[in-house]
Every structure is written in structure tokens, then in C-alpha cells.
Design an enzyme around this catalytic site. Structure first.
Site, PDB file in Angstrom:
ATOM      1  N   ASP A 186      -8.086  -5.659  -6.025  1.00  7.96           N
ATOM      2  CA  ASP A 186      -7.924  -4.420  -5.266  1.00  7.96           C
ATOM      3  C   ASP A 186      -8.176  -3.219  -6.168  1.00  7.96           C
ATOM      4  O   ASP A 186      -7.775  -3.221  -7.339  1.00  7.96           O
ATOM      5  CB  ASP A 186      -6.501  -4.345  -4.701  1.00  7.96           C
ATOM      6  CG  ASP A 186      -6.235  -3.064  -3.930  1.00  7.96           C
ATOM      7  OD1 ASP A 186      -7.129  -2.642  -3.164  1.00  7.96           O
ATOM      8  OD2 ASP A 186      -5.138  -2.492  -4.069  1.00  7.96           O
TER       9      ASP A 186
ATOM     10  N   HIS B  67      -6.430  -6.429  -1.677  1.00  9.15           N
ATOM     11  CA  HIS B  67      -5.309  -5.565  -1.301  1.00  9.15           C
ATOM     12  C   HIS B  67      -4.218  -6.321  -0.549  1.00  9.15           C
ATOM     13  O   HIS B  67      -3.038  -6.095  -0.781  1.00  9.15           O
ATOM     14  CB  HIS B  67      -5.862  -4.431  -0.427  1.00  9.15           C
ATOM     15  CG  HIS B  67      -4.941  -3.286  -0.215  1.00  9.15           C
ATOM     16  ND1 HIS B  67      -4.541  -2.451  -1.232  1.00  9.15           N
ATOM     17  CD2 HIS B  67      -4.348  -2.815   0.913  1.00  9.15           C
ATOM     18  CE1 HIS B  67      -3.748  -1.508  -0.734  1.00  9.15           C
ATOM     19  NE2 HIS B  67      -3.616  -1.712   0.554  1.00  9.15           N
ATOM     20  N   GLU B  68      -4.626  -7.231   0.333  1.00  8.86           N
ATOM     21  CA  GLU B  68      -3.666  -7.962   1.168  1.00  8.86           C
ATOM     22  C   GLU B  68      -3.428  -9.345   0.534  1.00  8.86           C
ATOM     23  O   GLU B  68      -3.976 -10.355   0.963  1.00  8.86           O
ATOM     24  CB  GLU B  68      -4.189  -8.083   2.593  1.00  8.86           C
ATOM     25  CG  GLU B  68      -4.411  -6.720   3.255  1.00  8.86           C
ATOM     26  CD  GLU B  68      -5.034  -6.814   4.639  1.00  8.86           C
ATOM     27  OE1 GLU B  68      -4.999  -7.904   5.259  1.00  8.86           O
ATOM     28  OE2 GLU B  68      -5.567  -5.793   5.109  1.00  8.86           O
TER      29      GLU B  68
ATOM     30  N   SER C 222       0.828  -1.192   0.000  1.00  9.41           N
ATOM     31  CA  SER C 222       0.000   0.000   0.000  1.00  9.41           C
ATOM     32  C   SER C 222       0.873   1.256   0.000  1.00  9.41           C
ATOM     33  O   SER C 222       1.611   1.494  -0.948  1.00  9.41           O
ATOM     34  CB  SER C 222      -0.967  -0.048   1.183  1.00  9.41           C
ATOM     35  OG  SER C 222      -2.036   0.844   1.005  1.00  9.41           O
TER      36      SER C 222
END
Length: 471
Positions: free
Chosen positions: A388, A445-446, A196
Site C-alpha cells: 500500500d 491497503h485492504e 485507513s
């Protein structure tokens, strides 16, 4: 703006951790203290004037027999107490490399990565207690998770950091004290993995480490690898990609053609010129103006365009994954006393982010720093989950193609190829020299949460100083 950034939380100060003042003897010393029933090892580091205070083998999270862990604080300045949690490698710990993990935000705790992504334990099937994660990165490496800047996670005290560049010296200072307390790691290969806002942290930190090495400023940080997962690498690419991704992606197209055209016009007429002015002048005034302009005209309208999770567009706003169980677990006094935490856990407090916003840091670019790192031969992995939105793979790939190094032309023109894990197609990738890019399928995202087996494979390959390759 970034990983778990939209959670306003109150930062609670606890007891103050003492630090080594300039009037104290300039010599390393180690001793033990007990506070509120918790036993700490205390180490004063002469060179940096820092004090490390930590708990040995709390028994929390990592329960593999014979695998050591340490958790606690390092004072990196007057009333500036940075939290770290170290886990020994499960295999070949005496020779395994050392890797530092940083979550983004700015101002989001690395306990997110530890408990939700690649740490020794996770919360499975709705359990309120963690269980062993067989795909933990400490299967291969000695891992240290760091909460920074001050005010993030379990870190507390005075926060002076307002950019990725100003954060770097404090992280370097922590590593210097860590090496002195644990000299067995001094000569190990070192890797830095992040996500990020780590698209800014990674280049800023690693280029700073390399400059300190060149200056002979302390213990050498033997940097061999850098990994950035769904990183905000350059705002010029990232904001445009946010528009493109919501209009046309594999999972859900959320805006129509009219909205796409309108926002693209706004990007070209207002957002892009503001970002270019920021990156030309590098002034806080211009960069803050760019942050406000692009936020109001691009990011805010996009988030209001439909019901979607900014970290995983496949689901609506009530998507429960990854589970947030760990944050409740870390508020339990029985847990915090064992690990030596001194304040209430704050996943993503607003105060650290607000400092970065005043300088408009996310409007800057650290691609020049990243290019320098890749040019130096550090094996670099730029990867992204393809579900994401906030730091989506379109913008990540565009930024990766802009990295300047000897292989840039070949890398930029090279097509993506299937990436397999034990013969299963898990993503698409390309590699040239010291730079690899990976699009991870069916991941938000992760990425390590959604694709743990893939994540461990690319982590090991990168730490082995190799371009990633299929198995």
C-alpha cells in the site's frame, strides 16, 4: 484521500426513517412494522431517544446454519439514519466478544470491509453471487459493520459530522441502543477494528468510549482491543512516508532521486510547517491550509509521478483487485429489500469527505488519544500491508513508534522479527506490552483480502487480549 476515496458518487435519498422524538414516552418499546413488503423489528430506545429499525435474518451473505444476522438503521438524531449490519459469531456466539468494524474515507462504507475483506462472504473467481468466507472475523467474534458518518454507504439523512472527534458520539449512541435491544452483549469484551482514515477514527472513538465509561454516561463499553489496518495515524509521518515509499520500497520504485529530493524539500519547507501549525493551534483555518498545502505540493505530484495503484503499488491503475462486484450486488432491489436498506448504496460519496476537508481534520493528530488508549491497557494492533502507498507501512511504523506509554522506549528500539502463520513467514512484527506492530507481506491497503489467514490469526490474538505471536 483514503480508502476508495476518489469515486464521486451521487447520494440518493429514499424514504425517511422515523425517529423517537422528545415528546414520545420515555420508555423502551419494541414492535413490528411492514414497509414496501419488508418486515422490520422496531425498537425505541428511551435513554438516547433513538429508534432502531432492522430486519431479522435476511439470508444475505451469511448462510451458515444457525448463525443469526440483523441489518437496518438506527436514528442517531433528527433525520440522521445510520446503517448497521450485525453477524453473530459462527462459534460460541453466546460468549464470543463483540467487535465493530469501520472503513475509512472519511465517508467510505464499511460494506467494503464486509464484502471485500473480513466479512462472512466474498465474491470469488468473478462470480456475481457471494460465497462463504472461511476466514471471516465472525469465525471468532460477533461482528457489527457500521456505515458512518451519515451519507455513507446505506446511511442517509442530515450529516453534521466534520471530524473524527465529532463522529464519535453518534457511534457511541448506536452502541448504546444496540446494547439495550440486545442486552446479551452488554457485558461482552468489545473490540474496534478499522483501517485507513480509521487511524483517526480508532483513537477518537475508543478514547471517547473510555471517557463515557468513566463518566457513567450509559452502558459500559468493555473495550479490550483496538486494531488499525493501514491507518492514517499522523499526517506529519504519513506525508513524508509517501515520498520515501515511492522512492524506495520492496516492490516498485516509482520516483527518481531528483524528484525525491525536490519533494522532500517541499515537505520540509512548506508541508511540515503547515502541519505543525495545525497541530499547535488545532484551528480549522490552519488545518485546512495544511491539507491544501500538503495535497498540492506532496500528494498530488506523487500520484502523477507514475502509473500505479495508490492502494497496491505492485500493479498499474487498472488493477482489478479486490473485485468491486459487491457494489453492483448491493444495488439489486432483491438484495436491498431483504436486508432492509432504504437508499441507493454509495461506496464513497464526496459529501461526507467534503465536510472533513472544511475542517482539515486529516492534518490533525490523534496520537495523544491513541496513547491514552494504549496506556489504559487496551490491546492495540497497528498493522499494514507492505504494498500500500496511500497509508504505507513506513509512516504507520513511525507513528506507532511515537505512541507514548510505559513500553515506548523498548518498543521504539526493538527490531522487527519474522511473523509466521502455521510456520509460514507472512510478515514482520514487534510487540511490547499492550502494543503490537505488524508489517504484512504481499498485501495492499485492504490486508484481510490479500492475507486472510494472517488477518484472522492476528485478529483473534488481539481480541484474546494478547500481544500477537507466531504460530
Amino acid at each position: 484521500m483514503f480508502s476508495q476515496m476518489f469515486l464521486p458518487l451521487v447520494f440518493a435519498l429514499g424514504s425517511v426513517l422515523t425517529y423517537a422524538s422528545p415528546t414520545q414516552p420515555l420508555q423502551d418499546r419494541s414492535y413490528h412494522v411492514e414497509r414496501d413488503g419488508t418486515k422490520y423489528v422496531v425498537f425505541d430506545h428511551a435513554q438516547t431517544g433513538a429508534r432502531m429499525e432492522f430486519v431479522n435474518n435476511s439470508g444475505i451473505c451469511e448462510t451458515t446454519p444457525g448463525v443469526n444476522q440483523y441489518s437496518g438503521y438506527l436514528s442517531v438524531g433528527d433525520n440522521m439514519n445510520m446503517w448497521f449490519w450485525f453477524f453473530e459469531a459462527r462459534n460460541n456466539a453466546s460468549s464470543a466478544p463483540l467487535v465493530a468494524w469501520f472503513n475509512g474515507g472519511p465517508g467510505c462504507s464499511s460494506m467494503i470491509g464486509l464484502f471485500q475483506e473480513n466479512g462472512p462472504c466474498q465474491f470469488y473467481n468473478g462470480s456475481s453471487e457471494p460465497s462463504i468466507n472461511p476466514y471471516s472475523f465472525n469465525e471468532y467474534a460477533n461482528m457489527i459493520y457500521i456505515d458512518q458518518p451519515i451519507g455513507t454507504g446505506f446511511s442517509y439523512g442530515t450529516d453534521t459530522v466534520d471530524s473524527a472527534a465529532s463522529a464519535a458520539p453518534f457511534v457511541w449512541k448506536l452502541l448504546q441502543a444496540f446494547y439495550t435491544q440486545f442486552p446479551q452483549y452488554e457485558s461482552r469484551d468489545f473490540g474496534l477494528f478499522t483501517e485507513s482514515y480509521g487511524g483517526m477514527y480508532g483513537p477518537a472513538f475508543t478514547s471517547y468510549f473510555e471517557s463515557q465509561n468513566a463518566a457513567g454516561a450509559g452502558e459500559n463499553v468493555k473495550l479490550v482491543a483496538l486494531g488499525i489496518n493501514n491507518g492514517w495515524l499522523d499526517s506529519i509521518y504519513a506525508y513524508k512516508a509517501q515520498i520515501d515509499f515511492l522512492y524506495n520500497n520492496t516492490w516498485r520504485n516509482i520516483i527518481d532521486e531528483s524528484t525525491y529530493n525536490s519533494l522532500t524539500d517541499s515537505y520540509n519547507s512548506d508541508c511540515l510547517p503547515a502541519l505543525q501549525q495545525c497541530q499547535k493551534s488545532n484551528s480549522d483555518t490552519d488545518c485546512s491550509a495544511a491539507l491544501n498545502t500538503c495535497g498540492q505540493e506532496i500528494e498530488d505530484p506523487l500520484q502523477q509521478a507514475g502509473d500505479f495503484d495508490v492502494y497496491d503499488v505492485r500493479s498499474g491503475s487498472n488493477d482489478p483487485n479486490p473485485p468491486a462486484t459487491y457494489s453492483t450486488y448491493l444495488t439489486q432491489s432483491s438484495v436491498t429489500s431483504k436486508i432492509g436498506a432504504k437508499v441507493q448504496y454509495q461506496e464513497c460519496p464526496e459529501a461526507p469527505y467534503d465536510k472533513f476537508a472544511t475542517t482539515g481534520d486529516d492534518s490533525r493528530t490523534y496520537l495523544e488519544n491513541l496513547s491514552t488508549v494504549v496506556q489504559s491497557g487496551v490491546q492495540t494492533l497497528i498493522w499494514a500491508g507492505d504494498a500500500d502507498w496511500i497509508c504505507n507501512w513506513y509512516g504507520v511504523l513511525d507513528a506507532a513508534n511515537a505512541i507514548e506509554y510505559d513500553g515506548q522506549d523498548e518498543f521504539k528500539s526493538k527490531a522487527l522479527s519474522p511473523y509466521t502463520v502455521n510456520g509460514v513467514h507472512k510478515g514482520d512484527y514487534k510487540s511490547v506490552g499492550s502494543l503490537s506492530f505488524l508489517r504484512a507481506f504481499a498485501a495492499g491497503h485492504e490486508v484481510p483480502y490479500y492475507q486472510p489467514e494472517l488477518a484472522l490469526q492476528v485478529f483473534i490474538q488481539t481480541m484474546q487480549k494478547k500481544a500477537i505471536s507466531s504460530t
